[in-house]
Scaffold this motif. Structure first.
Motif, PDB file in Angstrom:
ATOM      1  N   THR A 198       0.844  -1.193   0.000  1.00 28.71           N
ATOM      2  CA  THR A 198       0.000   0.000   0.000  1.00 28.71           C
ATOM      3  C   THR A 198       0.881   1.246   0.000  1.00 28.71           C
ATOM      4  O   THR A 198       1.901   1.288   0.694  1.00 28.71           O
ATOM      5  N   GLY A 199       0.495   2.229  -0.798  1.00 25.06           N
ATOM      6  CA  GLY A 199       1.201   3.499  -0.845  1.00 25.06           C
ATOM      7  C   GLY A 199       0.277   4.578  -1.381  1.00 25.06           C
ATOM      8  O   GLY A 199      -0.953   4.393  -1.414  1.00 25.06           O
ATOM      9  N   PHE A 200       0.865   5.676  -1.811  1.00 21.34           N
ATOM     10  CA  PHE A 200       0.080   6.810  -2.287  1.00 21.34           C
ATOM     11  C   PHE A 200       0.478   7.167  -3.713  1.00 21.34           C
ATOM     12  O   PHE A 200       1.662   7.159  -4.072  1.00 21.34           O
ATOM     13  N   PHE A 201      -0.538   7.483  -4.522  1.00 19.63           N
ATOM     14  CA  PHE A 201      -0.306   7.962  -5.881  1.00 19.63           C
ATOM     15  C   PHE A 201      -1.180   9.186  -6.091  1.00 19.63           C
ATOM     16  O   PHE A 201      -2.403   9.114  -5.945  1.00 19.63           O
ATOM     17  N   ASP A 202      -0.538  10.304  -6.391  1.00 19.10           N
ATOM     18  CA  ASP A 202      -1.260  11.568  -6.570  1.00 19.10           C
ATOM     19  C   ASP A 202      -2.176  11.836  -5.372  1.00 19.10           C
ATOM     20  O   ASP A 202      -3.314  12.306  -5.518  1.00 19.10           O
ATOM     21  N   GLY A 203      -1.699  11.504  -4.187  1.00 19.35           N
ATOM     22  CA  GLY A 203      -2.436  11.789  -2.973  1.00 19.35           C
ATOM     23  C   GLY A 203      -3.479  10.770  -2.580  1.00 19.35           C
ATOM     24  O   GLY A 203      -4.062  10.876  -1.499  1.00 19.35           O
ATOM     25  N   ALA A 204      -3.737   9.790  -3.423  1.00 18.60           N
ATOM     26  CA  ALA A 204      -4.741   8.764  -3.119  1.00 18.60           C
ATOM     27  C   ALA A 204      -4.050   7.512  -2.580  1.00 18.60           C
ATOM     28  O   ALA A 204      -3.023   7.084  -3.106  1.00 18.60           O
ATOM     29  N   ARG A 205      -4.617   6.939  -1.527  1.00 20.46           N
ATOM     30  CA  ARG A 205      -4.052   5.724  -0.931  1.00 20.46           C
ATOM     31  C   ARG A 205      -4.534   4.510  -1.716  1.00 20.46           C
ATOM     32  O   ARG A 205      -5.738   4.259  -1.836  1.00 20.46           O
ATOM     33  N   ILE A 206      -3.577   3.756  -2.266  1.00 20.38           N
ATOM     34  CA  ILE A 206      -3.896   2.640  -3.158  1.00 20.38           C
ATOM     35  C   ILE A 206      -3.137   1.397  -2.717  1.00 20.38           C
ATOM     36  O   ILE A 206      -1.949   1.458  -2.399  1.00 20.38           O
ATOM     37  N   THR A 207      -3.819   0.277  -2.724  1.00 19.19           N
ATOM     38  CA  THR A 207      -3.220  -1.025  -2.427  1.00 19.19           C
ATOM     39  C   THR A 207      -3.016  -1.780  -3.731  1.00 19.19           C
ATOM     40  O   THR A 207      -3.871  -1.742  -4.622  1.00 19.19           O
ATOM     41  N   VAL A 208      -1.889  -2.463  -3.853  1.00 16.29           N
ATOM     42  CA  VAL A 208      -1.584  -3.294  -5.021  1.00 16.29           C
ATOM     43  C   VAL A 208      -1.371  -4.712  -4.531  1.00 16.29           C
ATOM     44  O   VAL A 208      -0.568  -4.945  -3.624  1.00 16.29           O
ATOM     45  N   SER A 209      -2.088  -5.664  -5.127  1.00 17.46           N
ATOM     46  CA  SER A 209      -2.026  -7.042  -4.640  1.00 17.46           C
ATOM     47  C   SER A 209      -1.918  -8.019  -5.804  1.00 17.46           C
ATOM     48  O   SER A 209      -2.593  -7.868  -6.824  1.00 17.46           O
ATOM     49  N   ALA A 210      -1.066  -9.044  -5.645  1.00 22.63           N
ATOM     50  CA  ALA A 210      -0.869 -10.069  -6.663  1.00 22.63           C
ATOM     51  C   ALA A 210      -1.704 -11.305  -6.347  1.00 22.63           C
ATOM     52  O   ALA A 210      -1.898 -11.661  -5.189  1.00 22.63           O
ATOM     53  N   PHE A 211      -2.176 -11.966  -7.402  1.00 20.84           N
ATOM     54  CA  PHE A 211      -2.956 -13.190  -7.212  1.00 20.84           C
ATOM     55  C   PHE A 211      -2.376 -14.384  -7.943  1.00 20.84           C
ATOM     56  O   PHE A 211      -2.889 -15.508  -7.801  1.00 20.84           O
ATOM     57  N   GLY A 212      -1.342 -14.198  -8.750  1.00 19.61           N
ATOM     58  CA  GLY A 212      -0.791 -15.319  -9.503  1.00 19.61           C
ATOM     59  C   GLY A 212      -1.479 -15.459 -10.846  1.00 19.61           C
ATOM     60  O   GLY A 212      -1.394 -14.578 -11.692  1.00 19.61           O
ATOM     61  N   MET A 213      -2.184 -16.572 -11.064  1.00 18.46           N
ATOM     62  CA  MET A 213      -2.888 -16.800 -12.324  1.00 18.46           C
ATOM     63  C   MET A 213      -4.250 -17.415 -12.058  1.00 18.46           C
ATOM     64  O   MET A 213      -4.402 -18.265 -11.183  1.00 18.46           O
ATOM     65  N   GLY A 214      -5.248 -16.989 -12.822  1.00 15.62           N
ATOM     66  CA  GLY A 214      -6.529 -17.650 -12.813  1.00 15.62           C
ATOM     67  C   GLY A 214      -7.584 -17.001 -11.944  1.00 15.62           C
ATOM     68  O   GLY A 214      -7.308 -16.296 -10.976  1.00 15.62           O
ATOM     69  N   ALA A 215      -8.847 -17.277 -12.320  1.00 14.38           N
ATOM     70  CA  ALA A 215      -9.990 -16.652 -11.673  1.00 14.38           C
ATOM     71  C   ALA A 215     -10.170 -17.038 -10.208  1.00 14.38           C
ATOM     72  O   ALA A 215     -10.534 -16.174  -9.398  1.00 14.38           O
ATOM     73  N   PRO A 216      -9.951 -18.296  -9.786  1.00 11.66           N
ATOM     74  CA  PRO A 216     -10.228 -18.631  -8.385  1.00 11.66           C
ATOM     75  C   PRO A 216      -9.454 -17.778  -7.389  1.00 11.66           C
ATOM     76  O   PRO A 216     -10.042 -17.250  -6.431  1.00 11.66           O
ATOM     77  N   ILE A 217      -8.151 -17.625  -7.594  1.00 14.35           N
ATOM     78  CA  ILE A 217      -7.356 -16.862  -6.637  1.00 14.35           C
ATOM     79  C   ILE A 217      -7.561 -15.357  -6.831  1.00 14.35           C
ATOM     80  O   ILE A 217      -7.539 -14.586  -5.872  1.00 14.35           O
ATOM     81  N   ALA A 218      -7.773 -14.926  -8.077  1.00 16.54           N
ATOM     82  CA  ALA A 218      -8.036 -13.497  -8.309  1.00 16.54           C
ATOM     83  C   ALA A 218      -9.257 -13.047  -7.522  1.00 16.54           C
ATOM     84  O   ALA A 218      -9.265 -11.964  -6.912  1.00 16.54           O
TER      85      ALA A 218
END
Length: 267
Positions: A51-71
């Motif tokens: 989690t960090g900030f971009f243009d003042g907005a707090r944004i989370t970035v998260s990885a899921f690997g591959m495929g719909a179930p984990i996404a």
């Protein structure tokens, strides 16, 4: 609402109200370089989250690997923690006139995967959030991206439904021809499930991908070109999310006094 995510191992205070969902956990670290004050929250099971900030907005970035179930697991957990808007930023395979290197934005998706049926019946359409999608498209245009918009097709079987192995027995080439005839512009393994799960959970979801593999030929982008294009994709997605977050915050401030007045009128 849970105060802690089962798999992501973070709490509501750790995340923003906007999130980027990526497949490759390396993109989380790449995104962290674009964020201000980024903090890595989790690495367990490869579900790297920051989690960090971009243009003042707090944004989370998260990885899921591959495929719909984990996404959808990642989207579901973040939604339970209070994230309200999501953008999938990843890679997709070209269909029809879509060219390698294009930025492709999904307005909807063919539900060729099975995960979405655990959220809503197959009759329910997989449709992007219109407002968030328009904001992403504006950000892409502002960054000078080669932009394609339209319908994705999402599948579970990479080698059986999406990638031509050369065996001639899977029918992949015919599938791509059929998809092109119906106006589909790209294929992936997550978009339709994320759209449907997002609707079921009451959150906004959009999907914007880099066309990195040619569906008909399996041609790929040069690695250096791909890395530069993925960085551009992240910048566009983060800019779009930040703009959406600021718009939502402004709307909330504008509507708050009216809501208070209405409340007094009924006292």
């Amino acid at each position: 609402m849970p105060d802690h995510a089962w798999y992501l191992r973070c709490g509501a205070d750790d995340v923003g109200d906007s999130a980027v969902l990526v497949g490759d956990r390396g993109r989380v670290h790449l995104a962290a370089e674009l964020l201000d004050d980024a903090v890595v929250l989790n690495e367990d099971r490869g579900l790297t989250t920051a989690t960090g900030f971009f243009d003042g907005a707090r944004i989370t970035v998260s990885a899921f690997g591959m495929g719909a179930p984990i996404a959808t697991v990642v989207l579901h957990e973040l939604a339970q923690l209070g994230v309200r808007r999501f953008v999938r930023l990843g890679t997709a395979m070209t269909v029809g006139d879509t060219a390698l290197g294009d930025i492709v934005v999904a307005h909807g998706a063919v539900r060729g995967e099975s995960t979405s049926t655990t959220y809503l019946p197959i009759e329910y359409p997989a449709i992007a959030d219109a407002g968030l999608t328009r904001t992403l498209e504006s950000a892409a245009s502002a960054h000078g991206a080669s932009l394609r918009t339209g319908i994705f097709a999402t599948f579970d079987g990479f080698y059986t439904e999406m990638f031509e192995t050369g065996s001639g027995t899977t029918g992949v080439a015919e599938r791509y021809r059929d998809l092109a005839r119906t106006g589909v512009i790209a294929t992936d393994m997550e978009t339709s499930a994320l759209f449907v799960a997002g609707r079921a959970l009451g959150v906004q979801v959009a999907s914007m991908c880099l066309a990195s593999v040619a569906g008909a030929t399996n041609d790929t982008l040069d690695p250096a070109v791909r890395r530069e294009a993925e960085t551009q994709l992240l910048r566009i997605g983060l800019a779009g999310l930040a703009a959406a977050a600021h718009t939502a915050a402004a709307a909330a401030q504008t509507s708050a006094p009216a809501a208070a007045t209405d409340e007094r009128e009924f006292v």
